[in-house]
Structures are given as structure tokens and as C-alpha cells.
Scaffold this motif. Structure first.
Motif, PDB file in Angstrom:
ATOM      1  N   LYS A   1     -27.433 154.811 101.884  1.00 34.86           N
ATOM      2  CA  LYS A   1     -26.622 155.974 102.252  1.00 34.86           C
ATOM      3  C   LYS A   1     -26.186 156.752 101.027  1.00 34.86           C
ATOM      4  O   LYS A   1     -26.275 157.985 101.000  1.00 34.86           O
ATOM      5  N   VAL A   2     -25.694 156.055 100.036  1.00 34.84           N
ATOM      6  CA  VAL A   2     -25.344 156.717  98.779  1.00 34.84           C
ATOM      7  C   VAL A   2     -26.058 156.058  97.600  1.00 34.84           C
ATOM      8  O   VAL A   2     -25.974 156.544  96.482  1.00 34.84           O
ATOM      9  N   GLY A   3     -26.702 154.961  97.852  1.00 38.12           N
ATOM     10  CA  GLY A   3     -27.415 154.287  96.777  1.00 38.12           C
ATOM     11  C   GLY A   3     -28.179 153.084  97.292  1.00 38.12           C
ATOM     12  O   GLY A   3     -28.166 152.780  98.492  1.00 38.12           O
ATOM     13  N   ASN A   4     -28.854 152.403  96.384  1.00 39.32           N
ATOM     14  CA  ASN A   4     -29.618 151.210  96.728  1.00 39.32           C
ATOM     15  C   ASN A   4     -29.213 150.064  95.805  1.00 39.32           C
ATOM     16  O   ASN A   4     -28.953 150.277  94.604  1.00 39.32           O
ATOM     17  N   LEU A   5     -29.159 148.868  96.359  1.00 40.49           N
ATOM     18  CA  LEU A   5     -28.882 147.697  95.549  1.00 40.49           C
ATOM     19  C   LEU A   5     -30.062 147.425  94.634  1.00 40.49           C
ATOM     20  O   LEU A   5     -31.215 147.342  95.082  1.00 40.49           O
ATOM     21  N   VAL A   6     -29.780 147.296  93.362  1.00 44.75           N
ATOM     22  CA  VAL A   6     -30.815 146.922  92.403  1.00 44.75           C
ATOM     23  C   VAL A   6     -30.866 145.403  92.291  1.00 44.75           C
ATOM     24  O   VAL A   6     -31.911 144.783  92.473  1.00 44.75           O
ATOM     25  N   THR A   7     -29.714 144.803  92.019  1.00 43.62           N
ATOM     26  CA  THR A   7     -29.636 143.340  92.001  1.00 43.62           C
ATOM     27  C   THR A   7     -28.180 142.911  92.044  1.00 43.62           C
ATOM     28  O   THR A   7     -27.295 143.618  91.535  1.00 43.62           O
ATOM     29  N   ALA A   8     -27.947 141.776  92.655  1.00 37.48           N
ATOM     30  CA  ALA A   8     -26.609 141.183  92.655  1.00 37.48           C
ATOM     31  C   ALA A   8     -26.493 140.248  91.471  1.00 37.48           C
ATOM     32  O   ALA A   8     -27.412 139.469  91.190  1.00 37.48           O
ATOM     33  N   LEU A   9     -25.392 140.320  90.759  1.00 35.80           N
ATOM     34  CA  LEU A   9     -25.182 139.411  89.650  1.00 35.80           C
ATOM     35  C   LEU A   9     -24.909 138.012  90.183  1.00 35.80           C
ATOM     36  O   LEU A   9     -24.266 137.851  91.226  1.00 35.80           O
ATOM     37  N   PRO A  10     -25.394 136.997  89.500  1.00 36.88           N
ATOM     38  CA  PRO A  10     -25.142 135.622  89.964  1.00 36.88           C
ATOM     39  C   PRO A  10     -23.647 135.340  90.067  1.00 36.88           C
ATOM     40  O   PRO A  10     -22.846 135.804  89.239  1.00 36.88           O
ATOM     41  N   ARG A  11     -23.290 134.568  91.077  1.00 40.16           N
ATOM     42  CA  ARG A  11     -21.872 134.225  91.252  1.00 40.16           C
ATOM     43  C   ARG A  11     -21.421 133.234  90.187  1.00 40.16           C
ATOM     44  O   ARG A  11     -20.308 133.329  89.664  1.00 40.16           O
ATOM     45  N   THR A  12     -22.267 132.278  89.840  1.00 38.08           N
ATOM     46  CA  THR A  12     -21.936 131.300  88.807  1.00 38.08           C
ATOM     47  C   THR A  12     -22.471 131.785  87.473  1.00 38.08           C
ATOM     48  O   THR A  12     -23.650 132.124  87.357  1.00 38.08           O
ATOM     49  N   MET A  13     -21.603 131.841  86.465  1.00 36.96           N
ATOM     50  CA  MET A  13     -21.987 132.333  85.147  1.00 36.96           C
ATOM     51  C   MET A  13     -21.598 131.323  84.086  1.00 36.96           C
ATOM     52  O   MET A  13     -20.714 130.479  84.289  1.00 36.96           O
ATOM     53  N   LYS A  14     -22.272 131.417  82.942  1.00 33.74           N
ATOM     54  CA  LYS A  14     -21.894 130.637  81.777  1.00 33.74           C
ATOM     55  C   LYS A  14     -20.523 131.113  81.288  1.00 33.74           C
ATOM     56  O   LYS A  14     -20.189 132.299  81.381  1.00 33.74           O
ATOM     57  N   PHE A  15     -19.729 130.181  80.752  1.00 33.72           N
ATOM     58  CA  PHE A  15     -18.356 130.518  80.400  1.00 33.72           C
ATOM     59  C   PHE A  15     -17.934 129.766  79.153  1.00 33.72           C
ATOM     60  O   PHE A  15     -18.239 128.579  78.985  1.00 33.72           O
ATOM     61  N   GLN A  16     -17.212 130.464  78.272  1.00 32.78           N
ATOM     62  CA  GLN A  16     -16.721 129.831  77.047  1.00 32.78           C
ATOM     63  C   GLN A  16     -15.398 130.475  76.639  1.00 32.78           C
ATOM     64  O   GLN A  16     -15.279 131.697  76.543  1.00 32.78           O
ATOM     65  N   ARG A  17     -14.380 129.627  76.434  1.00 32.55           N
ATOM     66  CA  ARG A  17     -13.140 130.146  75.873  1.00 32.55           C
ATOM     67  C   ARG A  17     -13.338 130.514  74.417  1.00 32.55           C
ATOM     68  O   ARG A  17     -14.183 129.943  73.722  1.00 32.55           O
ATOM     69  N   ASP A  18     -12.513 131.445  73.972  1.00 27.71           N
ATOM     70  CA  ASP A  18     -12.580 131.894  72.576  1.00 27.71           C
ATOM     71  C   ASP A  18     -11.158 131.936  72.029  1.00 27.71           C
ATOM     72  O   ASP A  18     -10.610 132.998  71.735  1.00 27.71           O
ATOM     73  N   ARG A  19     -10.571 130.759  71.924  1.00 25.05           N
ATOM     74  CA  ARG A  19      -9.150 130.651  71.565  1.00 25.05           C
ATOM     75  C   ARG A  19      -8.848 131.318  70.232  1.00 25.05           C
ATOM     76  O   ARG A  19      -7.772 131.928  70.053  1.00 25.05           O
ATOM     77  N   TYR A  20      -9.766 131.251  69.295  1.00 29.46           N
ATOM     78  CA  TYR A  20      -9.512 131.765  67.949  1.00 29.46           C
ATOM     79  C   TYR A  20     -10.256 133.078  67.677  1.00 29.46           C
ATOM     80  O   TYR A  20     -10.410 133.476  66.524  1.00 29.46           O
ATOM     81  N   ASP A  21     -10.722 133.719  68.739  1.00 27.20           N
ATOM     82  CA  ASP A  21     -11.360 135.033  68.647  1.00 27.20           C
ATOM     83  C   ASP A  21     -12.528 135.027  67.646  1.00 27.20           C
ATOM     84  O   ASP A  21     -12.642 135.874  66.755  1.00 27.20           O
TER      85      ASP A  21
ATOM     86  N   GLY B   1     -15.775 135.055  68.759  1.00 29.70           N
ATOM     87  CA  GLY B   1     -16.970 135.524  69.424  1.00 29.70           C
ATOM     88  C   GLY B   1     -17.593 136.771  68.846  1.00 29.70           C
ATOM     89  O   GLY B   1     -18.822 136.895  68.800  1.00 29.70           O
ATOM     90  N   ILE B   2     -16.746 137.718  68.422  1.00 28.39           N
ATOM     91  CA  ILE B   2     -17.287 138.962  67.869  1.00 28.39           C
ATOM     92  C   ILE B   2     -18.019 138.678  66.556  1.00 28.39           C
ATOM     93  O   ILE B   2     -19.174 139.096  66.356  1.00 28.39           O
ATOM     94  N   ILE B   3     -17.361 137.952  65.639  1.00 32.63           N
ATOM     95  CA  ILE B   3     -18.001 137.616  64.362  1.00 32.63           C
ATOM     96  C   ILE B   3     -19.227 136.740  64.607  1.00 32.63           C
ATOM     97  O   ILE B   3     -20.260 136.877  63.948  1.00 32.63           O
ATOM     98  N   GLY B   4     -19.117 135.857  65.593  1.00 29.15           N
ATOM     99  CA  GLY B   4     -20.233 134.959  65.894  1.00 29.15           C
ATOM    100  C   GLY B   4     -21.330 135.612  66.717  1.00 29.15           C
ATOM    101  O   GLY B   4     -22.351 134.961  67.004  1.00 29.15           O
ATOM    102  N   GLU B   5     -21.152 136.872  67.083  1.00 28.35           N
ATOM    103  CA  GLU B   5     -22.157 137.650  67.831  1.00 28.35           C
ATOM    104  C   GLU B   5     -22.556 136.952  69.132  1.00 28.35           C
ATOM    105  O   GLU B   5     -23.736 136.840  69.469  1.00 28.35           O
ATOM    106  N   TRP B   6     -21.554 136.521  69.894  1.00 27.57           N
ATOM    107  CA  TRP B   6     -21.828 135.866  71.159  1.00 27.57           C
ATOM    108  C   TRP B   6     -22.403 136.834  72.192  1.00 27.57           C
ATOM    109  O   TRP B   6     -22.892 136.412  73.241  1.00 27.57           O
ATOM    110  N   PHE B   7     -22.336 138.107  71.867  1.00 30.94           N
ATOM    111  CA  PHE B   7     -22.831 139.132  72.799  1.00 30.94           C
ATOM    112  C   PHE B   7     -24.344 139.308  72.706  1.00 30.94           C
ATOM    113  O   PHE B   7     -24.945 140.001  73.530  1.00 30.94           O
ATOM    114  N   LYS B   8     -24.988 138.749  71.724  1.00 27.35           N
ATOM    115  CA  LYS B   8     -26.428 138.916  71.576  1.00 27.35           C
ATOM    116  C   LYS B   8     -27.173 138.229  72.714  1.00 27.35           C
ATOM    117  O   LYS B   8     -26.758 137.186  73.207  1.00 27.35           O
TER     118      LYS B   8
END
Length: 823
Positions: free
Chosen positions: A662-682, A684-691
Motif C-alpha cells: 500500500k505504501v511500501g514493501n517489506l524488504v526483510t525483517a531483522l532477526p529477533r535474536t541478536m548478538k549482544f555485548q556490554r561496553d561498560r568502559y566505552d 567499542g568505538i576505539i575497538g571498532e566494534w561497528f566493523k
């Protein structure tokens, strides 16, 4: 025989008259024997008077005698007459003290502060002294006392007190009457052609002066409904009077109205972070924040208040016994440099995202209180000033209306969890500063949403006795016309505010037995108790119902349904027609809870059609409940709130429109279960966890439909959950044939702040928002970042500085059709 006994009784109690006759006509020994006989007769009469028969075989046997020129006593007498007539069909006559008492009505009910009561030594509470003092407003109460064939009903009628009215309704409770809910649906009036009372000697005073739950505008409530609610409140012991000067959000602005002061004195008003005065000349006073450190603000405010108390100026926030002040709603603060706030620069994000302003505001309030020591200064401890000031001495004529909007409503004050324990500490600290502290909490406590069962009855059973021991002046709770959610908590609150030692278990048992029948009631109670116990068992600390979707799941709701199935089966043979109709209401509430659970389940599966159906089912059930009693629920017709069932239905329909073309089409649903990691000491950015090629093999997993607080065990025995940075990672496929031209990434919720990378490339940032603001979803164009026909990877960095955090509600990629893109 009864008439003889009444005659002898009246003769005996008139001691002086009896003595004069006996001395004249009888020898001493004869007199002694005669008096002995009279004693025997009196004892016999008392046994006959063990019950006072007000109505016998449908005919009045009592007369009510109202104290002269006492309006409340007349009102109370009519209340008694009305209800007795509903019980028996007979109306008790009412006369005024001094009129001839008809002999055909041997039972005399004296109502109000009668001369007859005084002559017999019946002391009725009276007096009202509104002057600021520690023990203010403790004069309220009533007396119910029978002496022979006479019954005295009276209470304090001075000032705002309604003692005689309370006495009248307590008398009617002795006859078996109950008012569990507002309106006819919620009352129990027994039916009998004979109405009798046992002898009584009751003197009753409330444990709290302030006893009120007032109906806010969140749920539409008509003028007639408000009047009916106020009347009902008196029946159960609420006092809707204003003992202290009224205070509310924004009352501070009434001191210096913007329309009068802004043009010539803009410096009187607060400045935002950008250097702009947060006011204009046409602004409503209650939206205006003052620059409190400016000494001229205090000086001009005092001058205006002196004029107001002298009758030379009209101010909305001024009453004869004082004034009320409070900043506007939210967390206002003045950032001007000319008169900087004498702030300690303390921030406590789990209470408010911004600077705490307690010292600044209450220093200003204290200055006013010292200028007017014979007046109350009513204030609100709310938002960025809920905490007691650290460096301000509070005069005893300051009243604090304590409004803990961020309180945990799933547990009571005996809970070991930190949020409840900190509230107890806050209350105790305030009471060390002033004896005039009134609790302003919320009922329902789940502030916005789906109107599912709460546990306020269980909470109040613990909290209110605790508040009494602390010395709280009372409670003025913000309520709503939503008894399908709050159930009997208003009734229980009223009973506890009058008597903090009231047996809540006994009150509940009485309610369920009287309202549904002895056989059916226990099963209805079992259903409600199961809901309360389930909420108490969760480690989640919250005041919003979208955080308990893991508590009221389909399995649980289905499990406790058996209680109501038993109740229904038994009701066919063991309940009256009226009780059966009441059970139907509970079944509707249970159906509504099941619809909520199924809606949540469908939403978690991104079955938007089914989720919408269940949301609309909830909407229709609310309509049916409204038809049973308007106080159970009122369907909102002014606008659609996105966090009500009808609002959620609209949201689900919008999601479906993005899926079905009607206004768009589903491309894909993201998985409900995802990998997860706390970053208590921040790290992740320096460690490039986003790569995209980051090794996440040893990461944990989380359900992205629920916040991490809903899934994890608390870190401490006090229930502290993890706050800080955390990362989610997931992989997904993109079918090129499902893409029109652009692809949008939609995430159902990020609390409180988020950053998104797709295939190692930064996609967007979701700004920080309060988690309960319902502004948690996030959408960003990822057309240039995805790789159709190839594996894709997404990383989401989440930050929550307090309370709850993480992803919640499902996410997906969708492709708008051209018309939608153009729009």
C-alpha cells in the motif's frame, strides 16, 4: 411490653423526678424494694433493647431528630433516610430538635450536634484551626453512640470537615451497605422489611488529614460523573476538601504574570541554554518559569502577595490560609548568566535528565514562608526538585506535595529494590524538614497505556501504614476513571487512610463475598491476586505498561483463566442475577488482558494484521465495560493516543501498509535474536566494534523485542540493572527484487540513544529521549549502504544513562513505493 419498658426506662433515667415522687409517696423500705424491682425491669428492658429496630415489617419504628440550623446534619439525616428506604421500603421521618417527637416511633436518632447529646454527655468532635502548626487538621472525626432507645450520630462539621456525613455512612455500613465503586453498579444495598441495629459506642478519627484521589483529565469525565465521584468518595471516607492552599504545575507564574511583567522586566523570567527567555507576553502564567535567583523576583513577588492577602490584588494561587507555588511541568531551569542559579550542579538521571533544582526552588519558597509565617506555602517536590534540598532550612509552614512520578509501581515499600527504598528515604528526609508532607502519587500507577490490572491494593496495604508511622499528612493521588485497571484500590485506599491498621485481607474477603457471592467470590479474588503476585515477582521496576509485556504473556493469562471459569460455573447456582452481571464485568476485564497478551505476541512476530485485530478487540471491550459502568472505562473520542489500544491499532496498520504494497514493501525483517555485548568502559568505538568483520563469536545474545532489563537478572540484590553502553550485531539478507528504489531501516525502539552502522558504514544517530516519552522509534535511509543479493551486517550501539535500556519492538527494512516517497 416494649412500650412499658420504654416508659419505665425514661422514668428511671430521670433521676431527680423519680426521687421527688418516691420521697413524697413511699416509705423508705417500700421505696428500696420498689427500686429493686425497677432495676430488674431495667435489665429486662436492656435485653429487649439489645437491637434497635429502625423498621419493622416495612413500617418505620424510628424518627430522626436533626440539630437546629445544621446543614450537614440535615444532609446526613436525609442520607440515612434515603438508604433505609432503599433497604426496606420505609422512610424514616425527620424532624428538627425542639419539635414534638411522635410516640409511635420509639427509636430516636439524634443527628448532628444536638442539645440532647450534650445533656447526656455525648461528646462530638468539633473545632477547626487552620493556623500553621505541626498537628494541624487533626480535629476531624465522628461519634456513633446508642443509649437505651436513643442513637446519636454526629461528627465535626466545622471548616472543611464532613464528620457527620462520615458518621451517617458508617452507620449504614452497620446495616450491611457498601459502596465499593462509584455509581449504582458498585454498591451493595441489602433488602429487608425489618432493619435493626445492635447497640454501639464508636468514636472514630481518621489517621490522615488529607485523604483524596482526584480524577485527572487523562480520561474524559463529565461534570455529572465528577459530582457522583465526589459523593461516592465521602461514602468511603475520602475528604475532597483543600486543607492546604492549592498548588499545581506552573503556579509559580501567578506571582509575576508574563502579560504584566515581561515587556518591562524580561529578566524576571528564566532563560534557556541558548540564551532565550522562555516566555512571551501572551504566555499562560502556568507555562512561565521565573528566574528565581534574581532578588527583584522575590521582592516583587512579596509585594504582590501582600496586596493579595490585603484584598487589593487577585491571584489564582492565593487562598486565605496561604499560597501555592511550583514551576511548570517538566524540568525547567534558568541558565541566565546575570543571575546564575546557586546550583550545586548535581544531576541524577534516574530521576530527571537535567540539573536538580531543589535548593534553588525551595530556597525561594523558604524566603516567602518566612515573610508570611502565619500562612502556608504549598510547594511540589516533583521532577528536578523531588529530592529534598541539601543546604536549605525549610520553615514548618511549608507544605510539600511529594510527586514521585518515576516511582516503581510493581512493588511496595517493603521491596528490597532500590527505587522503592530510595522513595522511602526521600519521604523520611522531607519529614525531617517539615511536618506538612502529602503524597501525590498516581493511581493508576502505569501512567499511559493499555489499562491492564495493577497491584495498587497490595502496594497500599504496605505503603499506607508505613506512611502513617512516618507521620505523613496524607495522600492526594492523581486518579483516572479507569476502574477496570485500578479495581478496588480506591476503596482500599480510602479505608486505610481513615484507619491505617485496617485489615486489608478482611476487606478484600468481604468485598468478593458480598459483590460476587460466598461461593463465587474466592475464585474472582484468586484471579486478581494472581495478577498482583505476578507483577510483584518481576525484577523490572517500572511505571509504564509497555515494560511488562513479558509479565502478562499469553501463557500466564491463559493459566489464571481457570479461576474465572470456576467462578462462572458456580455462579449459575450460587449467585444472584446482580452478582452474575458483576462477574460478566470481570470476564470482560480478563478478555481484555488476554487481548493485550495476544496483541503483544503478534507484535513480537510482526504479524501486524493480527496485532491490529487484538488491539481493536481491546478497544471494543473497553466500550462494553463502559456500558456496564461509565467509571470502569471511558473510550477516548477527542483524539487517538499512540499508547492506547486504539492508537496501537493505528500503528500496526501503518506497519502493515509498509509490508503489503500500500505504501511500501517489506524488504526483510531483522532477526529477533541478536548478538549482544556490554561496553561498560566505552571501548567499542576505539575497538571498532561497528566493523562488519568484527569477531562477535563470544558475544552473548539478547531478544531485540525486549529491553535488556526485561531479560537480565539484576546486578545487585537491590535490583540495579546495567546502565551504560551496549552493542547489538546481526546479519540479514536483502532480496533485490523487493526493492523499489529506496530502502528504509526502521527500528521499533531504542532507549535512550542509538547509533547505527550498516556493513561497517555509519547510517544514523537516534538522539537521546526519555524512555517514557514514547518517542523511541528510529528510521533512516540505508539505500546506499545495503548490498542486495549478498549477506549484510548491522551494528547498533545503544546508550542508556539510567533506568531501562536497549532495543525493543521489532525492526525491519522496507522500500517505499513512489507515491509514498514523493509524499
Amino acid at each position: 411490653m416494649k412500650k412499658l419498658c420504654f416508659s419505665v426506662y425514661r422514668f428511671i433515667i430521670n433521676k431527680s423526678h423519680a426521687r421527688s415522687i418516691l420521697v413524697k409517696v413511699m416509705h423508705f423500705e417500700t421505696c428500696r424494694l420498689w427500686l429493686a424491682m425497677c432495676v430488674v425491669l431495667a435489665v429486662s428492658c436492656n435485653s429487649l433493647l439489645a437491637e434497635m429496630v429502625l423498621v419493622e415489617a416495612g413500617k418505620p419504628n424510628a424518627v430522626m431528630i436533626v440539630a437546629q440550623q445544621q446543614k450537614q446534619a440535615t444532609e446526613a439525616a436525609n442520607v440515612i433516610a434515603d438508604i433505609v428506604e432503599q433497604i426496606s421500603g420505609a422512610r424514616l421521618p425527620i424532624i428538627t430538635e425542639g419539635q414534638v417527637i411522635p410516640d409511635e416511633h420509639p427509636i430516636r436518632i439524634w443527628v448532628g450536634h444536638s442539645k440532647r447529646a450534650s445533656s447526656l454527655g455525648v461528646t462530638i468532635p468539633s473545632g477547626y484551626d487552620p493556623a500553621p502548626r505541626k498537628d494541624a487538621f487533626n480535629e476531624e472525626g465522628f461519634v456513633l453512640r446508642s443509649i437505651g432507645n436513643e442513637l446519636f450520630v454526629g461528627g465535626n462539621q466545622d471548616g472543611p470537615y464532613r464528620g457527620t456525613i462520615y458518621g451517617a455512612y458508617r452507620l449504614l455500613e452497620q446495616l450491611g451497605c457498601r459502596w465499593f465503586f462509584p455509581g449504582k453498579w458498585g454498591q451493595v444495598i441489602p433488602q429487608s422489611k425489618t432493619v435493626s441495629l445492635k447497640p454501639m459506642n464508636i468514636t472514630s478519627k481518621p489517621d490522615f488529614a488529607v485523604r483524596d484521589i482526584w480524577l485527572s483529565g487523562w480520561i474524559p469525565t463529565s461534570t455529572d460523573e465528577r459530582k457522583a465521584y465526589m459523593k461516592w468518595g465521602e461514602k468511603i471516607g475520602f475528604n475532597h476538601a483543600k486543607f492546604y492552599p492549592t498548588v499545581g504545575d506552573g503556579f509559580l507564574g501567578f506571582l509575576l504574570p508574563p502579560g504584566e511583567y515581561f515587556q518591562e522586566h524580561p529578566e524576571y523570567f528564566a532563560m534557556d541554554k541558548k540564551g532565550k527567555r522562555m516566555v512571551h507576553s501572551k504566555m499562560y502564567e502556568r507555562h512561565a518559569m521565573l528566574c528565581l535567583p534574581n532578588p527583584d523576583v522575590l521582592k516583587e513577588s512579596i509585594a504582590n502577595l501582600k496586596d493579595a492577602f490585603a484584598g487589593q490584588r487577585k491571584m489564582v494561587n492565593v487562598a486565605s490560609n496561604g499560597l501555592g507555588i511550583s514551576p511548570p511541568d517538566g524540568a525547567p531551569y534558568c541558565f541566565c548568566e546575570e543571575f546564575p542559579m546557586q546550583s550545586m550542579n548535581i544531576s541524577v538521571p534516574r530521576y530527571v535528565h537535567g540539573k536538580i533544582m531543589s535548593d534553588e526552588f525551595f530556597s525561594f519558597a523558604a524566603d516567602l514562608a518566612r515573610v508570611f509565617p502565619d500562612k502556608y506555602v504549598s510547594t511540589m517536590a516533583y521532577s528536578n526538585r523531588i529530592m529534598p534540598p541539601l543546604n536549605v532550612d525549610i520553615p514548618e509552614n511549608i507544605m510539600v506535595l511529594l510527586a514521585p512520578i518515576s516511582a516503581d509501581v510493581l512493588h511496595d515499600n517493603s521491596s528490597p529494590y532500590w527505587r522503592r527504598q530510595e522513595l522511602v528515604k526521600i519521604v523520611k528526609t522531607w519529614l525531617k524538614k517539615t511536618p506538612h508532607v502529602v503524597m501525590y502519587d498516581y493511581n493508576p500507577g502505569l501512567l499511559t497505556g493499555m489499562f491492564v490490572p495493577e497491584r495498587d491494593v497490595a502496594n497500599s496495604a504496605v505503603n499506607i501504614p508505613m506512611y502513617h508511622k512516618m507521620g505523613l499528612k496524607g495522600m492526594s493521588r492523581e486518579g483516572r476513571k479507569a476502574f477496570m485497571q485500578t479495581w478496588i484500590s480506591y476503596y482500599i485506599t480510602a479505608k486505610l487512610l481513615w484507619d491505617a491498621d485496617a485489615d486489608v485481607d478482611a476487606l478484600k474477603q468481604e468485598f468478593y463475598s458480598m459483590f460476587f457471592g460466598d461461593q463465587v467470590g474466592p475464585y474472582v479474588q484468586a484471579w486478581w491476586d494472581a495478577c498482583e503476585q505476578k507483577l510483584d515477582a518481576t525484577t523490572t521496576q517500572a511505571h509504564e505498561d509497555f515494560l511488562i509485556n513479558h509479565v502478562y504473556d499469553v501463557a500466564f493469562v491463559q493459566k489464571i483463566r481457570k479461576h474465572l471459569e470456576h467462578a462462572y460455573e458456580l455462579s449459575m447456582a450460587h449467585a444472584t442475577t446482580e452478582q452474575q452481571e458483576r462477574l460478566k464485568v470481570v470476564l470482560l476485564i480478563a478478555d481484555h488482558l488476554m487481548a493485550y497478551a495476544k496483541m503483544t505476541q503478534a507484535e513480537s512476530q510482526m504479524n501486524w494484521v493480527l496485532a491490529e485485530q487484538h488491539a481493536l478487540e481491546m478497544f471494543e471491550l473497553k466500550k462494553q465495560l463502559h456500558e456496564a459502568s461509565t467509571f470502569l472505562m471511558q473510550v477516548e473520542t477527542r483524539f487517538t493516543r499512540p499508547y492506547f489500544a486504539e492508537g496501537r491499532a493505528k500503528v500496526f496498520a501503518e506497519h502493515q501498509a509498509r509490508f503489503d504494497g500500500k505504501v511500501g514493501n517489506l524488504v526483510t525483517a531483522l532477526p529477533r535474536t541478536m548478538k549482544f555485548q556490554r561496553d561498560r568502559y566505552d571501548e567499542g568505538i576505539i575497538g571498532e566494534w561497528f566493523k562488519a568483520d568484527t569477531n562477535d563469536a563470544d558475544w552473548q545474545t539478547r531478544d531485540s523485542f525486549l529491553l535488556w532489563d526485561q531479560q537480565e537478572e539484576p546486578l545487585t540484590s537491590k535490583g540495579h540493572d546495567y546502565d551504560g553502553y551496549a552493542w547489538y550485531r546481526t546479519r540479514f539478507e536483502v532480496d533485490a527484487s523487493k526493492i523499489n528504489k529506496t530502502v528504509q531501516l526502521y527500528l521499533g525502539g531504542i532507549i535512550n540513544e542509538g547509533w547505527v552502522w550498516v556493513n561497517g558504514q555509519f547510517a544514523g544517530h537516534k538522539k537521546h529521549d526519555l524512555w517514557w516519552s514514547h518517542n523511541n522509534h528510529f528510521q533512516v535511509d540505508v539505500t546506499d549502504l545495503i548490498r542486495p543479493g549478498k549477506p549484510n551486517q548491522m551494528t547498533i550501539r545503544v546508550y542508556n544513562d539510567a533506568d531501562v535500556g536497549g532495543l525493543f519492538r521489532r525492526g525491519y527494512l522496507w522500500s517505499p513505493v513512489e507515491s509514498e516517497k514523493a509524499q
